[in-house]
Design a protein around this motif. Sequence first.
Motif, PDB file in Angstrom:
ATOM      1  N   ALA A   1       0.805  -1.111   0.077  1.00 19.29           N
ATOM      2  CA  ALA A   1       0.159  -0.173   0.029  1.00 19.29           C
ATOM      3  C   ALA A   1       0.730   1.451   0.029  1.00 19.29           C
ATOM      4  CB  ALA A   1      -0.875  -0.054   0.999  1.00 19.29           C
ATOM      5  N   LEU A   2       2.006   0.946   0.580  1.00 22.25           N
ATOM      6  CA  LEU A   2       3.173   2.339   0.680  1.00 22.25           C
ATOM      7  C   LEU A   2       3.099   2.994  -0.806  1.00 22.25           C
ATOM      8  CD1 LEU A   2       5.413   1.397   3.248  1.00 22.25           C
ATOM      9  CD2 LEU A   2       3.460   3.027   3.519  1.00 22.25           C
ATOM     10  N   ARG A   3       3.586   2.265  -1.927  1.00 22.76           N
ATOM     11  CA  ARG A   3       3.774   2.732  -3.075  1.00 22.76           C
ATOM     12  C   ARG A   3       2.521   3.528  -3.587  1.00 22.76           C
ATOM     13  NH1 ARG A   3       7.324  -2.163  -5.361  1.00 22.76           N
ATOM     14  NH2 ARG A   3       9.251  -1.462  -4.498  1.00 22.76           N
ATOM     15  N   ARG A   4       1.289   2.826  -3.464  1.00 22.54           N
ATOM     16  CA  ARG A   4       0.081   3.689  -4.087  1.00 22.54           C
ATOM     17  C   ARG A   4       0.057   4.922  -3.274  1.00 22.54           C
ATOM     18  NH1 ARG A   4      -1.178  -2.384  -4.333  1.00 22.54           N
ATOM     19  NH2 ARG A   4      -1.447  -2.090  -1.936  1.00 22.54           N
ATOM     20  N   ASP A   5       0.051   4.800  -2.057  1.00 21.85           N
ATOM     21  CA  ASP A   5      -0.114   6.075  -1.216  1.00 21.85           C
ATOM     22  C   ASP A   5       0.839   7.115  -1.678  1.00 21.85           C
ATOM     23  OD1 ASP A   5      -2.437   4.914   0.319  1.00 21.85           O
ATOM     24  OD2 ASP A   5      -0.932   4.181   1.799  1.00 21.85           O
ATOM     25  N   ARG A   6       2.081   6.483  -1.822  1.00 28.71           N
ATOM     26  CA  ARG A   6       2.981   7.741  -2.218  1.00 28.71           C
ATOM     27  C   ARG A   6       2.834   8.486  -3.527  1.00 28.71           C
ATOM     28  NH1 ARG A   6       8.100   4.477  -1.358  1.00 28.71           N
ATOM     29  NH2 ARG A   6       8.178   4.153  -3.338  1.00 28.71           N
ATOM     30  N   ILE A   7       2.392   7.689  -4.426  1.00 33.55           N
ATOM     31  CA  ILE A   7       2.265   8.118  -5.849  1.00 33.55           C
ATOM     32  C   ILE A   7       0.913   9.076  -5.599  1.00 33.55           C
ATOM     33  CG2 ILE A   7       0.786   7.674  -7.928  1.00 33.55           C
ATOM     34  CD1 ILE A   7       2.222   4.675  -7.965  1.00 33.55           C
ATOM     35  N   ILE A   8      -0.157   8.930  -4.955  1.00 33.46           N
ATOM     36  CA  ILE A   8      -1.242   9.846  -4.780  1.00 33.46           C
ATOM     37  C   ILE A   8      -0.697  10.988  -4.054  1.00 33.46           C
ATOM     38  CG2 ILE A   8      -3.286  10.044  -3.417  1.00 33.46           C
ATOM     39  CD1 ILE A   8      -4.065   7.385  -4.084  1.00 33.46           C
ATOM     40  N   GLU A   9      -0.036  10.876  -2.928  1.00 32.36           N
ATOM     41  CA  GLU A   9       0.724  12.129  -2.248  1.00 32.36           C
ATOM     42  C   GLU A   9       1.691  12.830  -3.246  1.00 32.36           C
ATOM     43  OE1 GLU A   9      -0.424  13.453   0.751  1.00 32.36           O
ATOM     44  OE2 GLU A   9      -1.776  11.721   0.466  1.00 32.36           O
ATOM     45  N   THR A  10       2.397  12.144  -3.884  1.00 32.01           N
ATOM     46  CA  THR A  10       3.265  13.044  -4.868  1.00 32.01           C
ATOM     47  C   THR A  10       2.738  13.732  -5.906  1.00 32.01           C
ATOM     48  OG1 THR A  10       4.999  11.239  -4.430  1.00 32.01           O
ATOM     49  CG2 THR A  10       5.247  12.479  -6.454  1.00 32.01           C
ATOM     50  N   VAL A  11       1.506  13.313  -6.442  1.00 34.87           N
ATOM     51  CA  VAL A  11       0.787  14.191  -7.438  1.00 34.87           C
ATOM     52  C   VAL A  11       0.084  15.042  -6.746  1.00 34.87           C
ATOM     53  CG1 VAL A  11      -1.262  14.050  -9.107  1.00 34.87           C
ATOM     54  CG2 VAL A  11       0.535  12.037  -9.026  1.00 34.87           C
ATOM     55  N   ARG A  12      -0.439  14.831  -5.608  1.00 39.85           N
ATOM     56  CA  ARG A  12      -1.304  16.024  -4.996  1.00 39.85           C
ATOM     57  C   ARG A  12      -0.329  17.120  -4.408  1.00 39.85           C
ATOM     58  NH1 ARG A  12      -4.835  15.094   0.444  1.00 39.85           N
ATOM     59  NH2 ARG A  12      -2.805  14.134   1.104  1.00 39.85           N
ATOM     60  N   ALA A  13       0.797  16.694  -4.159  1.00 41.13           N
ATOM     61  CA  ALA A  13       1.945  17.852  -3.795  1.00 41.13           C
ATOM     62  C   ALA A  13       2.455  18.612  -4.559  1.00 41.13           C
ATOM     63  CB  ALA A  13       2.984  17.161  -2.622  1.00 41.13           C
ATOM     64  N   GLU A  14       2.427  18.179  -6.163  1.00 43.26           N
ATOM     65  CA  GLU A  14       2.898  18.734  -7.263  1.00 43.26           C
ATOM     66  C   GLU A  14       2.232  19.755  -7.764  1.00 43.26           C
ATOM     67  OE1 GLU A  14       6.072  19.101  -9.509  1.00 43.26           O
ATOM     68  OE2 GLU A  14       6.123  17.679  -8.283  1.00 43.26           O
ATOM     69  N   VAL A  15       3.026  20.791  -8.220  1.00 44.87           N
ATOM     70  CA  VAL A  15       2.538  21.943  -9.005  1.00 44.87           C
ATOM     71  C   VAL A  15       2.607  21.748 -10.439  1.00 44.87           C
ATOM     72  CG1 VAL A  15       2.059  24.604  -9.152  1.00 44.87           C
ATOM     73  CG2 VAL A  15       2.643  23.358  -6.861  1.00 44.87           C
ATOM     74  N   PHE A  16       1.559  21.842 -11.362  1.00 45.91           N
ATOM     75  CA  PHE A  16       1.711  21.503 -12.810  1.00 45.91           C
ATOM     76  C   PHE A  16       1.641  22.811 -13.427  1.00 45.91           C
ATOM     77  CE2 PHE A  16       0.416  17.414 -10.689  1.00 45.91           C
ATOM     78  CZ  PHE A  16       1.336  16.511 -11.226  1.00 45.91           C
ATOM     79  N   ASP A  17       2.418  22.930 -14.371  1.00 40.59           N
ATOM     80  CA  ASP A  17       2.255  24.163 -15.759  1.00 40.59           C
ATOM     81  C   ASP A  17       1.132  23.792 -16.533  1.00 40.59           C
ATOM     82  OD1 ASP A  17       2.567  26.138 -17.393  1.00 40.59           O
ATOM     83  OD2 ASP A  17       4.479  25.746 -17.603  1.00 40.59           O
ATOM     84  N   ALA A  18      -0.044  24.499 -16.456  1.00 45.32           N
ATOM     85  CA  ALA A  18      -1.394  24.348 -17.481  1.00 45.32           C
ATOM     86  C   ALA A  18      -0.993  24.916 -18.700  1.00 45.32           C
ATOM     87  CB  ALA A  18      -2.429  24.862 -16.781  1.00 45.32           C
ATOM     88  N   PHE A  19       0.336  25.482 -19.091  1.00 48.19           N
ATOM     89  CA  PHE A  19       0.832  25.882 -20.189  1.00 48.19           C
ATOM     90  C   PHE A  19      -0.117  27.026 -20.974  1.00 48.19           C
ATOM     91  CE2 PHE A  19       2.121  21.412 -20.139  1.00 48.19           C
ATOM     92  CZ  PHE A  19       3.648  21.571 -20.123  1.00 48.19           C
ATOM     93  N   ASP A  20      -0.631  27.594 -19.902  1.00 42.83           N
ATOM     94  CA  ASP A  20      -1.574  28.871 -20.015  1.00 42.83           C
ATOM     95  C   ASP A  20      -1.370  30.128 -19.164  1.00 42.83           C
ATOM     96  OD1 ASP A  20      -2.953  28.172 -18.044  1.00 42.83           O
ATOM     97  OD2 ASP A  20      -4.805  27.934 -19.126  1.00 42.83           O
ATOM     98  N   GLY A  21      -0.249  29.940 -18.558  1.00 44.11           N
ATOM     99  CA  GLY A  21       0.062  30.891 -17.720  1.00 44.11           C
ATOM    100  C   GLY A  21      -0.243  30.500 -16.145  1.00 44.11           C
ATOM    101  N   ARG A  22      -1.054  29.497 -15.948  1.00 41.00           N
ATOM    102  CA  ARG A  22      -1.441  28.980 -14.674  1.00 41.00           C
ATOM    103  C   ARG A  22      -0.743  28.010 -14.273  1.00 41.00           C
ATOM    104  NH1 ARG A  22      -6.732  26.720 -15.068  1.00 41.00           N
ATOM    105  NH2 ARG A  22      -6.198  25.799 -17.055  1.00 41.00           N
TER     106      ARG A  22
END
Length: 115
Positions: A1-22
Amino acid sequence: ALRRDRIIETVRAEVFDAFDGRMIQMTCSLGWAVFPFVPGEPNLFTWEEVVDIADHCLLSAKASGRNCWVGLGAGATLDSVNFFQRLRRSVNAMTGAGELAVSTSLPALDQVRWQ
């Protein structure tokens, strides 16, 4: 379960460039299934059928509030007759009968909303 939880937490913590200035934050839902689905009978389900089971789990993760994971494995009493029709109708009944084993990051199994 740790890897699945880590994937979800990593995505949630990341800030993504929407390529429109946001810059945006996102969540992640995961669905998975064990392959081979029935370890004692590895040819009972094809890998494509197991991907279909995992997709069913993904839809359930999304319906259950997103930002979680849901997975399925075969239970001790799995009956392959009409499996996919029954899977779409009542995972809860199949789980109760010992045909399926459900795993999730949600606090309780009854929080999983099967599609």
